[in-house]
Design an enzyme around this catalytic site. Structure first.
Site, PDB file in Angstrom:
ATOM      1  N   GLU A 266       0.813  -1.212   0.000  1.00 59.75           N
ATOM      2  CA  GLU A 266       0.000   0.000   0.000  1.00 59.75           C
ATOM      3  C   GLU A 266       0.854   1.273   0.000  1.00 59.75           C
ATOM      4  O   GLU A 266       0.605   2.200   0.762  1.00 59.75           O
ATOM      5  CB  GLU A 266      -0.953   0.005   1.203  1.00 59.75           C
ATOM      6  CG  GLU A 266      -1.953  -1.144   1.153  1.00 59.75           C
ATOM      7  CD  GLU A 266      -2.969  -1.096   2.283  1.00 59.75           C
ATOM      8  OE1 GLU A 266      -4.127  -1.444   2.027  1.00 59.75           O
ATOM      9  OE2 GLU A 266      -2.609  -0.734   3.410  1.00 59.75           O
ATOM     10  N   ASP A 339      -8.538  -8.640   3.842  1.00 60.04           N
ATOM     11  CA  ASP A 339      -8.212  -7.596   4.814  1.00 60.04           C
ATOM     12  C   ASP A 339      -9.202  -7.485   5.962  1.00 60.04           C
ATOM     13  O   ASP A 339     -10.019  -6.575   5.969  1.00 60.04           O
ATOM     14  CB  ASP A 339      -8.123  -6.246   4.098  1.00 60.04           C
ATOM     15  CG  ASP A 339      -7.588  -5.161   5.023  1.00 60.04           C
ATOM     16  OD1 ASP A 339      -7.083  -5.497   6.114  1.00 60.04           O
ATOM     17  OD2 ASP A 339      -7.680  -3.980   4.646  1.00 60.04           O
ATOM     18  N   GLU A 367     -12.326  -2.154  12.424  1.00 63.73           N
ATOM     19  CA  GLU A 367     -12.281  -1.346  11.203  1.00 63.73           C
ATOM     20  C   GLU A 367     -13.456  -1.647  10.272  1.00 63.73           C
ATOM     21  O   GLU A 367     -14.072  -0.729   9.733  1.00 63.73           O
ATOM     22  CB  GLU A 367     -10.962  -1.586  10.464  1.00 63.73           C
ATOM     23  CG  GLU A 367     -10.878  -0.832   9.135  1.00 63.73           C
ATOM     24  CD  GLU A 367      -9.554  -1.051   8.409  1.00 63.73           C
ATOM     25  OE1 GLU A 367      -8.665  -1.716   8.982  1.00 63.73           O
ATOM     26  OE2 GLU A 367      -9.418  -0.553   7.275  1.00 63.73           O
TER      27      GLU A 367
END
Lengths: 689, 689
Positions: A266, A339, A367
């Protein structure tokens, strides 16, 4: 009459139960403690803590004598202990401390104590804090960082130290022995002297509680803060820079734990920027750490924009490197291939790297599961992963056994959880989010624990029944278990599945809003955005069906799983429903095992999720007499918002997918109350509580 | 299979049913019309319209001959008619027009035609438009005024005339014969020459459809626009000013209807400003109008801030004046004693003024029933009022009979409805709000009609089944009645009770948000605000109970009702549940007839309202194959918002009242999902769609 009785309780309990802000976590002071005598031949800061905990928490026989013995019993591993009702035996003072916490927990929960030896599943049990040096917390929903702050960043206050101590104590009480205290998207600045000095101060507070300090490092540090022309891991100047930096750190912190690295992931720099491999990069750092016994945790969370299936990439990139890593490098692998989604199959890397230590990374912070707004007990998700059978060494090769040293020889075994901790008074934003910190620690200690037991323990310690002697009522003693413990535990155990139902049922994944990852966003696909950052890449919805084809005819990601899994996942008839759309693209009228069409089944799951949250609300409202008003109201409010927002998820996803399915939502189900265009326009999804 | 079939329909109907914007109201052109021959010996603009309607709407025997005859049949009242399958007989051309519309309606709905005489219940059937001269509409939720506008206010365009004509035609089709075209909170300016000229232009378009034009006047007009030092109704100069003004109006509009007056009400000027009575004021205007046959509609909506019970005041103020009014004055009384609430008992003024004409004022626009967002068919509310027995002349003295001349001799009988019409393409904002315009007209014509019949008629005309010959499918012909008409009618007939349930059950009233009157606001009571404008004045909630005590021991409002009502209302055991908290202040644990406590009953009603709206959503979604996509989607969206907002009403009211009841919401009911403080802070309640 019943209503009247409850009405009376409603008023009355407000006076009985002291309002609680939740800062004590599961370590609540009890009014049932009595004096105890302690025999211990040694004295260290850690043993002093063990004594103090016993003295302030003993709920056994009054004036009993407890012996703390450090011995050389070979059945007791580092950090492990032998426990009897009046003795804790260990090979280290840290083992004594863990034994004392276990003894007190047994007293608090009423669980019995046999003569037993308890050894941890993993040697290294880490919390990863994604805390930035300016005090913000990436994916943090409980306030600012407890370690860093923007103003007066290098002043260490008494308040800082008190909080770090409370934090360390909570970790120690559940066996967590390592903290990586800065974000994996690491600022090179953390390795400058001022920040290392603050790290030293933090380490000093954590040390007596047995918690080692680790840092996330930026692979470009030699260039950015060292002034070197390169950060190439094979460059002698770079190698020397890191060696010198490690020396400097260990001078300050002799028991420093090591580095956590997110590289070539990323946008983060890494060895591939210089034509080197992950092994080249990790080994260079490992070599610098070896003299001090430090380790490198190297994350396998990598994916490039041009691959056809992001789910395959970590495996593709890392398996060829198996055997090339130093023995103090551990590859840190997220539980699933994408993820931290509400549900993923386990990552195929587990058990696939047979000559390299691999550790699981769980995300304690929510998240993708509703931040600190939704009640989601994640223990069941982690248990599901740990107990998944990889078949890599035949049946029973669970993810747990692939990572804890029982299948593959590893010098170091480890596990990591991404922290959900911040400056909020209750640490985690949601009172029930504390249970995830607790559960992660307990599973890190014993990867065979069951979520039912963990929830039971946590509730008994966190919402203990009011003592009959102090309230003048026997109500709690009599029915606390039936009317509080049982329903609240049931709610916790069901909560993650509810989230899956109203967010990503049947193997759907990565359909959240891009901005904040809180709400739904299956439509999100701005022009020129890299495809694998957009939900349509993952759900592949069209008039011909929905789901990502990872079969042999598709991306062939199934091939990364050992048989019989590859064949099982490859066939929609044998693929578990919960992974169906993860592995298959199927028409909307595909006939499910239930007899319903796929579209109906999707609708039914979203609807069930709503009904589950509504049931949680009822459960919680009913237990009001057993909870202090402060926590009762705080949780009640969170559940209300969860219910509203779950409905937005349901409506958004069903109305979005309906554009492709062109089928009505079954008429026996409740209708949407939100309009798709309004959800999209309002960007509801950005809500960060 | 069933799902699959519906799925196919889902796609397919979008092509079959032409999208409709709803501008045609219930007067949709049909593909089933055939040629007809018309015999009529006279020709007037009104008769020309009657001919044209027959020609473009005849669905009877092809090439049949229809005779329109103007006769002197004494059984036929003004506006009435005699109807056979091929003849309309009337005493006026307006009667012919109404007969033609009735004939066409019977053909469209399939209702048979006997040889029958139809006379209207009221001579004057008014729509009151609360349209301001700047084009805004007070309590209007369907766009700007069709009569007035801010820019180029005196230009009359072809578009204006077309719209006025469509409006007049819709009114004529249901028998409405009068329009008061400006707000009762009247600007004196409307009486200036420019505005009178525009009024003349409007009247010219309305006239051939039999719709007379009226104006609301401001009592201070002589002073404000006439330059007089006073507007005292006994002052000779004032009397002359009004007489001259009336002369001026009738010169422009020879068939002008008269004045509507809101005086000494909510800050409007009136005769009491000069120490005169309502009779003094009304009579002075009436005298000016008498030479032309004009009338005065004088509103009884009066209340002062210092009375202990606003509900009593209209009666207290007007009953003593009974007998003092001219015979061309009609006292216009709202259906309930307070103000168009979702449910009120009938106003005690009905039947109490025995020597004065009294007319009911209904509110067609949904000021307190969810604006143009909530589906609420108000016919049932008006039917409930009209059929209420006042007992003023013994059993059977219904409100209908007290106002239509059958109990008391009246030179003029009348009825008024506050319009819900604006510039929106579909006229009323909500497609189903058109049904309220329709129902009001039908009840004004026949105050004994039942809502079930009205809904049936309206649906058959507004959502007619697609013709088999044009769709190539026999689906509609076969099951349209069972699968569309029946469920949609059921939904309409239940809809107002649903609103009562989730807004103001059990006699609660006036607990809406002050700002906009859309959402809940039971808490609203700013300091120094006059009490009778704040909800707590009306609900009187406290720890000791809830409700307004209007018994003999309280305000004694019950005394304004004739026995046996006074005694029945006075005793909570005999008072109907639906008026319980209107007349009584009762403890939260009061035992209801159902066996539940009052608090439980309140909770159950709010909850039921939500379940009803959810059922409406299901009903509507299921009828998708029978509705054009444009109206289907528009209504579907409104229902979604209604459901969300109904939930806000429920949550706000229950959480607010719970502060006093101190009792839990029964645990078998769904929990709130909105927090009270957030509802209050967001001022959700201002939503004006």
């Amino acid at each position: 009459m019943k209503t009247l009785l409850l009405g009376i309780l409603f008023v009355f309990t407000a006076f009985v139960l002291k309002a609680q802000e939740g800062h004590e976590l599961w370590l609540r002071s009890s009014q049932k403690t009595v004096p105890v005598k302690i025999i211990c031949s040694k004295n260290t800061p850690t043993l002093a803590i063990a004594r103090q905990e016993l003295q302030q928490g003993w709920q056994g026989e009054p004036n009993a004598t407890v012996t703390l013995s450090i011995t050389k019993n070979k059945k007791i591993k580092t950090d492990g202990f032998r426990l009897t009702q009046h003795e804790v035996e260990a090979t280290t003072d840290r083992g004594i401390l863990y034994g004392v916490y276990e003894l007190l927990r047994r007293q608090q929960t009423g669980e019995g104590i046999q003569d037993e030896i308890c050894n941890p599943s993993y040697a290294i049990r880490m919390l990863n804090h994604w805390d930035n040096l300016n005090g913000t917390v990436e994916r943090g929903y409980a306030g600012m960082s407890i370690f860093w702050r923007k103003d007066d960043p290098f002043v260490v206050t008494e308040q800082d130290k008190t909080r770090w101590q409370e934090y360390a104590r909570a970790n120690a009480s559940i066996g967590i022995n390592g903290s990586s205290i800065n974000n994996v998207n690491a600022s090179p600045t953390v390795l400058t002297p001022e920040y290392l000095n603050r790290t030293k101060a933090i380490a000093a507070v954590l040390r007596p509680y047995g918690v080692k300090t680790y840092l996330s490092v930026n692979f470009s540090s030699p260039k950015v803060i060292g002034g070197l022309p390169t950060s190439d891991p094979l460059d002698p100047a770079v190698i020397k820079w890191w060696k010198d930096k490690v020396d400097e750190i260990y001078t300050l912190i002799p028991d420093f734990g090591g580095f956590l690295v997110k590289a070539n992931s990323e946008g983060q720099p890494g060895p591939q920027d210089f034509g080197r491999t992950h092994a080249d990069g990790a080994n260079m750092l490992a070599d610098a750490l070896t003299p001090y016994g430090g380790i490198v945790m190297w994350r396998a969370f990598v994916y490039s924009s041009n691959d056809k299936d992001r789910a395959k990439q970590a495996y593709t990139e890392f398996v060829p490197l198996d055997g090339q890593f130093r023995d103090n490098v551990i590859i840190q692998v997220k539980n699933g291939p994408i993820d931290f989604q509400p549900r993923e199959p386990f990552s195929p890397l587990f058990g696939a790297m047979k000559k390299t230590p691999v550790m699981t990374e769980f995300q304690v912070t929510q998240e993708y599961l509703g931040h600190s707004t939704h009640l989601a007990f994640l223990s069941t998700m982690w248990e599901e992963c740990l107990q998944s059978d990889t078949y890599q060494e035949g049946p029973g090769s669970t993810v747990a056994r692939c990572t804890d040293g029982s299948l593959y020889p590893q010098k170091y075994t480890a596990i990591a959880g991404v922290s959900n901790i911040g400056l909020d008074t209750n640490w985690c934003g949601h009172h029930f989010a504390q249970a995830n910190w607790y559960a992660y620690g307990r599973l890190a200690w014993n990867n065979n624990l069951r979520s039912e037991q963990i929830a039971d323990e946590w509730i008994r310690q966190t919402f203990p029944p009011a003592s009959p002697s102090t309230t003048g009522s026997s109500l709690y003693a009599a029915d606390w278990r039936e009317n509080f413990l049982v329903p609240v535990k049931r709610m916790m155990l069901e909560s993650r599945e509810a989230v899956v139902n109203y967010m990503t049922p049947l193997g759907l994944h990565h359909i959240m809003s891009a901005n904040g990852h809180y709400g739904p966003g299956p439509w999100w696909a701005p022009e020129k955005m890299r495809a694998d950052w957009t939900p349509p890449y993952y759900h592949q919805a069209g008039t011909n069906g929905v789901g990502f084809d990872r079969t042999k005819k598709g991306s062939d990601a199934v091939d990364q799983y050992r048989e019989p899994l590859a064949a099982q996942f490859n066939d929609p008839a044998t693929c578990p429903d919960m992974f169906l759309l993860w592995f298959h693209h199927l028409p909307w009228d595909y006939k499910m095992k239930s007899g319903r069409t796929l579209w109906e089944e999707i609708c039914a799951h979203y609807d069930k999720g709503i009904l589950q949250v509504r049931q949680f609300q009822k459960t919680w409202d009913k237990v009001q007499p057993y909870v202090d008003s402060s926590r009762f109201v705080a949780i009640q409010r969170k559940l209300r918002t969860q219910c509203s927002d779950a409905l937005v998820w349901k409506d958004a996803c069903l109305l979005y997918f309906q554009q492709f399915s062109q089928m009505p939502i079954p008429y026996y189900l409740e209708r949407p109350v939100n309009n798709l265009d309004e959800i999209r326009a309002n960007e509801f999804l950005k809500r960060i509580p």
